[in-house]
Design a protein around this motif. Structure first.
Motif, PDB file in Angstrom:
ATOM      1  N   GLY A 170      -1.032  15.538   3.529  1.00 61.46           N
ATOM      2  CA  GLY A 170      -1.599  16.880   3.605  1.00 61.46           C
ATOM      3  C   GLY A 170      -3.086  16.915   3.928  1.00 61.46           C
ATOM      4  O   GLY A 170      -3.738  15.886   4.114  1.00 61.46           O
ATOM      5  N   ASP A 171      -3.617  18.125   3.971  1.00 57.80           N
ATOM      6  CA  ASP A 171      -4.967  18.364   4.481  1.00 57.80           C
ATOM      7  C   ASP A 171      -6.067  17.707   3.653  1.00 57.80           C
ATOM      8  O   ASP A 171      -6.961  17.066   4.200  1.00 57.80           O
ATOM      9  CB  ASP A 171      -5.244  19.873   4.557  1.00 57.80           C
ATOM     10  CG  ASP A 171      -4.494  20.529   5.696  1.00 57.80           C
ATOM     11  OD1 ASP A 171      -4.028  19.784   6.592  1.00 57.80           O
ATOM     12  OD2 ASP A 171      -4.362  21.758   5.683  1.00 57.80           O
ATOM     13  N   ASP A 172      -6.041  17.886   2.339  1.00 56.42           N
ATOM     14  CA  ASP A 172      -7.128  17.342   1.519  1.00 56.42           C
ATOM     15  C   ASP A 172      -7.196  15.827   1.603  1.00 56.42           C
ATOM     16  O   ASP A 172      -8.265  15.239   1.397  1.00 56.42           O
ATOM     17  CB  ASP A 172      -6.980  17.771   0.052  1.00 56.42           C
ATOM     18  CG  ASP A 172      -7.560  19.156  -0.212  1.00 56.42           C
ATOM     19  OD1 ASP A 172      -8.089  19.768   0.742  1.00 56.42           O
ATOM     20  OD2 ASP A 172      -7.477  19.615  -1.365  1.00 56.42           O
ATOM     21  N   ALA A 173      -6.072  15.195   1.888  1.00 55.67           N
ATOM     22  CA  ALA A 173      -6.046  13.731   2.014  1.00 55.67           C
ATOM     23  C   ALA A 173      -6.427  13.283   3.420  1.00 55.67           C
ATOM     24  O   ALA A 173      -6.562  12.087   3.678  1.00 55.67           O
ATOM     25  CB  ALA A 173      -4.667  13.195   1.652  1.00 55.67           C
ATOM     26  N   GLY A 174      -6.552  14.234   4.335  1.00 55.25           N
ATOM     27  CA  GLY A 174      -6.953  13.892   5.697  1.00 55.25           C
ATOM     28  C   GLY A 174      -5.811  13.431   6.583  1.00 55.25           C
ATOM     29  O   GLY A 174      -6.044  12.762   7.590  1.00 55.25           O
TER      30      GLY A 174
ATOM     31  N   PHE B 269     -12.123   4.734  -3.465  1.00 57.56           N
ATOM     32  CA  PHE B 269     -11.711   5.906  -2.713  1.00 57.56           C
ATOM     33  C   PHE B 269     -11.494   7.066  -3.667  1.00 57.56           C
ATOM     34  O   PHE B 269     -11.389   6.907  -4.866  1.00 57.56           O
ATOM     35  CB  PHE B 269     -10.473   5.620  -1.864  1.00 57.56           C
ATOM     36  CG  PHE B 269      -9.245   5.288  -2.656  1.00 57.56           C
ATOM     37  CD1 PHE B 269      -8.276   6.244  -2.903  1.00 57.56           C
ATOM     38  CD2 PHE B 269      -9.041   4.009  -3.129  1.00 57.56           C
ATOM     39  CE1 PHE B 269      -7.142   5.934  -3.619  1.00 57.56           C
ATOM     40  CE2 PHE B 269      -7.900   3.690  -3.846  1.00 57.56           C
ATOM     41  CZ  PHE B 269      -6.952   4.661  -4.104  1.00 57.56           C
ATOM     42  N   GLY B 270     -11.450   8.247  -3.101  1.00 59.71           N
ATOM     43  CA  GLY B 270     -11.362   9.451  -3.904  1.00 59.71           C
ATOM     44  C   GLY B 270     -12.369  10.427  -3.344  1.00 59.71           C
ATOM     45  O   GLY B 270     -12.361  10.688  -2.145  1.00 59.71           O
ATOM     46  N   ARG B 271     -13.260  10.938  -4.181  1.00 55.69           N
ATOM     47  CA  ARG B 271     -14.277  11.875  -3.685  1.00 55.69           C
ATOM     48  C   ARG B 271     -15.214  11.194  -2.705  1.00 55.69           C
ATOM     49  O   ARG B 271     -15.538  10.023  -2.885  1.00 55.69           O
ATOM     50  CB  ARG B 271     -15.125  12.364  -4.846  1.00 55.69           C
ATOM     51  CG  ARG B 271     -14.420  13.383  -5.655  1.00 55.69           C
ATOM     52  CD  ARG B 271     -15.395  14.175  -6.485  1.00 55.69           C
ATOM     53  NE  ARG B 271     -14.653  15.128  -7.239  1.00 55.69           N
ATOM     54  CZ  ARG B 271     -14.630  15.182  -8.576  1.00 55.69           C
ATOM     55  NH1 ARG B 271     -15.364  14.354  -9.276  1.00 55.69           N
ATOM     56  NH2 ARG B 271     -13.892  16.055  -9.188  1.00 55.69           N
ATOM     57  N   PRO B 272     -15.668  11.939  -1.675  1.00 53.53           N
ATOM     58  CA  PRO B 272     -16.673  11.356  -0.774  1.00 53.53           C
ATOM     59  C   PRO B 272     -17.890  10.913  -1.581  1.00 53.53           C
ATOM     60  O   PRO B 272     -18.219  11.549  -2.585  1.00 53.53           O
ATOM     61  CB  PRO B 272     -17.033  12.505   0.162  1.00 53.53           C
ATOM     62  CG  PRO B 272     -15.909  13.466   0.056  1.00 53.53           C
ATOM     63  CD  PRO B 272     -15.321  13.305  -1.314  1.00 53.53           C
ATOM     64  N   THR B 273     -18.564   9.869  -1.150  1.00 53.38           N
ATOM     65  CA  THR B 273     -19.739   9.358  -1.847  1.00 53.38           C
ATOM     66  C   THR B 273     -20.764  10.462  -2.058  1.00 53.38           C
ATOM     67  O   THR B 273     -21.029  11.261  -1.157  1.00 53.38           O
ATOM     68  CB  THR B 273     -20.394   8.242  -1.004  1.00 53.38           C
ATOM     69  OG1 THR B 273     -19.364   7.387  -0.553  1.00 53.38           O
ATOM     70  CG2 THR B 273     -21.393   7.450  -1.814  1.00 53.38           C
ATOM     71  N   GLY B 274     -21.359  10.512  -3.242  1.00 52.76           N
ATOM     72  CA  GLY B 274     -22.426  11.461  -3.510  1.00 52.76           C
ATOM     73  C   GLY B 274     -21.939  12.757  -4.143  1.00 52.76           C
ATOM     74  O   GLY B 274     -22.757  13.571  -4.568  1.00 52.76           O
TER      75      GLY B 274
END
Ligand code: 5GP
Length: 117
Positions: free
Chosen positions: A88-92, A111-116
């Protein structure tokens, strides 16, 4: 259902660097590798994502067996590797023919949230 890119690779209409093939699955290198080893494993039969593929447990097992075989062939079975199904979308997810990413050959990032964030 319109044909996806991966169906065209399975049909050999588009070239790919094939690593392994079984009666039910195909494994080929990702065109934009995110690790030293980055291979995609697809079932030849189309499902949109792993949630749909879970309706056919034997085929899901076939995909995971091929992922294990790829790890052996690529020499990463002992050093470790990651198997990812973006869904799906949130997973890219960008290609809607279910595929397992097999990643390894070096220490992988978190992996998970983008860095920062
Ligand atoms: P997703 O983002 O859907 O989980 O993964 C799709 C993957 O397919 C991406 O990692 C992308 O680099 C890969 N990909 C896109 N187009 C092609 C192609 O034409 N050939 C190959 N071998 N991989 C592709």
């Amino acid at each position: 259902m319109s044909e996806t890119l991966f169906e065209r690779i399975i049909a050999r209409e588009i070239p790919a660097d094939i690593v392994h093939e079984t009666d039910t699955t195909l494994a080929f290198r990702d065109i934009n590798p995110q690790a030293k080893v980055h291979v995609l494993v697809v079932p030849k039969k189309r499902f949109r994502n792993v949630a749909e593929l879970a309706e056919e447990p034997q085929l899901l097992a076939d995909v995971l067996s091929t992922a294990r075989k790829v790890a052996e062939l690529e020499g990463i079975a002992d050093s470790g590797y990651r198997v990812v199904f973006n869904t799906g979308d949130d997973a890219g997810q960008t290609v809607f023919h279910v595929h397992a990413h097999v990643l390894g050959g070096e220490q992988l990032g978190l992996f998970g949230r983008p860095t920062g964030n």
